[in-house]
Design an enzyme around this catalytic site. Structure first.
Site, PDB file in Angstrom:
ATOM      1  N   LYS A  10       2.414  -5.711   6.474  1.00 51.32           N
ATOM      2  CA  LYS A  10       3.577  -6.385   5.898  1.00 51.32           C
ATOM      3  C   LYS A  10       4.078  -5.584   4.697  1.00 51.32           C
ATOM      4  O   LYS A  10       3.306  -5.237   3.804  1.00 51.32           O
ATOM      5  CB  LYS A  10       3.199  -7.808   5.481  1.00 51.32           C
ATOM      6  CG  LYS A  10       4.406  -8.613   4.976  1.00 51.32           C
ATOM      7  CD  LYS A  10       4.549  -8.529   3.470  1.00 51.32           C
ATOM      8  CE  LYS A  10       5.843  -9.156   3.001  1.00 51.32           C
ATOM      9  NZ  LYS A  10       5.940  -9.200   1.524  1.00 51.32           N
ATOM     10  N   GLY A  13       9.786  -5.945  -0.878  1.00 49.74           N
ATOM     11  CA  GLY A  13       9.964  -5.615  -2.290  1.00 49.74           C
ATOM     12  C   GLY A  13      10.341  -4.173  -2.530  1.00 49.74           C
ATOM     13  O   GLY A  13      11.154  -3.583  -1.827  1.00 49.74           O
ATOM     14  N   GLY A  45      13.507  -9.187  -0.136  1.00 49.26           N
ATOM     15  CA  GLY A  45      14.142 -10.092  -1.092  1.00 49.26           C
ATOM     16  C   GLY A  45      15.104  -9.407  -2.041  1.00 49.26           C
ATOM     17  O   GLY A  45      16.148  -9.962  -2.390  1.00 49.26           O
ATOM     18  N   ASP A 162       5.313 -12.964   4.257  1.00 48.77           N
ATOM     19  CA  ASP A 162       3.849 -13.007   4.346  1.00 48.77           C
ATOM     20  C   ASP A 162       3.416 -13.962   5.453  1.00 48.77           C
ATOM     21  O   ASP A 162       2.530 -13.657   6.247  1.00 48.77           O
ATOM     22  CB  ASP A 162       3.231 -13.447   3.010  1.00 48.77           C
ATOM     23  CG  ASP A 162       3.451 -12.428   1.901  1.00 48.77           C
ATOM     24  OD1 ASP A 162       3.376 -11.218   2.185  1.00 48.77           O
ATOM     25  OD2 ASP A 162       3.712 -12.834   0.756  1.00 48.77           O
ATOM     26  N   LYS A 217       1.727 -15.057  -1.706  1.00 50.50           N
ATOM     27  CA  LYS A 217       1.014 -13.998  -0.969  1.00 50.50           C
ATOM     28  C   LYS A 217      -0.459 -14.366  -0.776  1.00 50.50           C
ATOM     29  O   LYS A 217      -1.004 -14.251   0.320  1.00 50.50           O
ATOM     30  CB  LYS A 217       1.126 -12.672  -1.728  1.00 50.50           C
ATOM     31  CG  LYS A 217       0.762 -11.460  -0.889  1.00 50.50           C
ATOM     32  CD  LYS A 217       1.074 -10.161  -1.610  1.00 50.50           C
ATOM     33  CE  LYS A 217       2.514 -10.001  -1.968  1.00 50.50           C
ATOM     34  NZ  LYS A 217       3.417  -9.935  -0.804  1.00 50.50           N
TER      35      LYS A 217
END
Length: 259
Positions: A10, A13, A45, A162, A217
Site C-alpha cells: 500500500k 501520501g 489524499g 489502508d 493505519k
C-alpha cells in the site's frame, strides 16, 4: 528467494508527490517480479486535497479519516481512479513493468458497505472475487488498484486506502506491507517500535502518542493481522530495499502482531 504468497504493497501520501520515491519503489518491484506476485494499492489524499481546493471544497477529517460528501465523490474518484492511478501505471510501464490500473469495483473483486462512522460516501471493503486479480498475476501483470469502490446499488464510495489494501490482502491470502512517510510506529519515548500488538496500540492511542492518520493505519494493520493471523509490516517508502528483506523473512519497520 522463492515466495508463493503474493505481496500487497500500500502506498500513498508523499511517495506520490516525489517522483524519485515512486521510481525507486518501482525499480525494487521490477527486481521482485521474477520471484513474487506483487499488487500495488494506493490512496492519494494529497492530490485529492489539491483538486478539492481548486474546486472550492474544504477537506474535513474525523479520527484521521476523510469525510466524503456526496457532491465530492465525482471529483475524488476522478482524482484517485483517474489521475493518480493512471500516472502510477504510466510510470510503471515506462520502466518495463506491465501495469494495469484498476479500482476496487473492477471484476467485482471487493464489495463495499456504507461506513457506519458518518463519513458520507465512504465504504467499508470486504473481499469478494479474486478471478480478475488471479488472472493478471498469473500473467505477470502488476495490478495498480485505487481505493475507489462501489455499493451494491452501484453508487461509488471512497475507501480508506489502508482498509482497501487489507481487503485485497484477504482476497489473495497475501502478505501486506503498509508503506508510510515514516519508518514504522513510534512509542512513547519517540523511538520506533519493532513490534506492536492491540493492547499496546490502544494504550498509545489513548495517550495520544499514536494520532491522526497513523491511528487509522495502525487500526487497519491490527484488523489485517487478526484476520490473516500473521504480522503486518508498517515501514517507510524511503527505504524500498526493505521489501527484499521482508520477503526474506526479516522484520522491517514495525511488525503489527495478531492478538
Amino acid at each position: 528467494m522463492s515466495n508463493p504468497k503474493p505481496l500487497v504493497i500500500k502506498i500513498g501520501g508523499a511517495i506520490l508527490e516525489k517522483e524519485d520515491a515512486l521510481n525507486n519503489l518501482l525499480s525494487v518491484i521490477t527486481k521482485l517480479k521474477t520471484d513474487a506476485k506483487v499488487v500495488l494499492v494506493h490512496g492519494g489524499g494529497c492530490v485529492v486535497d489539491d483538486m478539492l481546493a481548486q474546486a472550492g471544497f474544504t477537506t474535513v477529517k474525523k479520527h484521521g479519516l476523510r469525510v466524503t460528501p456526496k457532491e465530492q465523490i465525482g471529483l475524488i474518484s476522478g482524482a484517485l481512479a483517474g489521475t493518480v492511478n493512471k500516472s502510477i501505471v504510466a510510470t510503471a510501464n515506462s520502466m518495463s513493468l506491465p501495469a494495469v490500473g484498476l479500482s476496487l469495483t473492477d471484476g467485482d473483486m471487493i464489495q463495499c458497505s456504507l461506513s457506519p462512522q458518518d463519513l458520507g460516501q465512504v465504504g467499508l471493503p470486504s473481499a469478494k472475487n479474486s478471478v480478475l486479480l488471479d488472472a493478471l498475476l498469473n500473467n505477470h501483470f502488476l495490478p495498480v488498484i485505487s481505493s475507489i469502490g462501489a455499493l451494491p446499488n452501484g453508487d461509488l464510495v471512497n475507501v480508506n486506502a489502508d482498509d482497501a489494501a487489507v481487503a485485497i490482502c484477504q482476497l489473495l491470502n497475501a502478505q501486506l506491507l503498509l508503506l508510510t512517510d515514516v519508518n514504522g510506529v513510534k512509542g512513547a519515548d519517540g523511538e520506533y517500535l519493532p513490534s506492536l500488538n492491540s493492547e499496546q496500540a490502544n494504550k498509545l492511542i489513548d495517550e495520544g502518542v499514536i494520532a491522526g492518520g497513523m491511528t487509522a493505519k495502525v487500526n487497519a494493520a491490527l484488523h489485517a493481522a487478526n484476520q490473516l493471523r500473521r504480522s503486518i509490516a508498517v515501514a517507510s517508502w524511503q527505504s524500498p530495499e526493505q521489501i527484499m528483506q521482508l520477503l526474506d523473512g526479516q522484520g522491517v519497520g514495525t511488525q503489527i502482531q495478531p492478538d
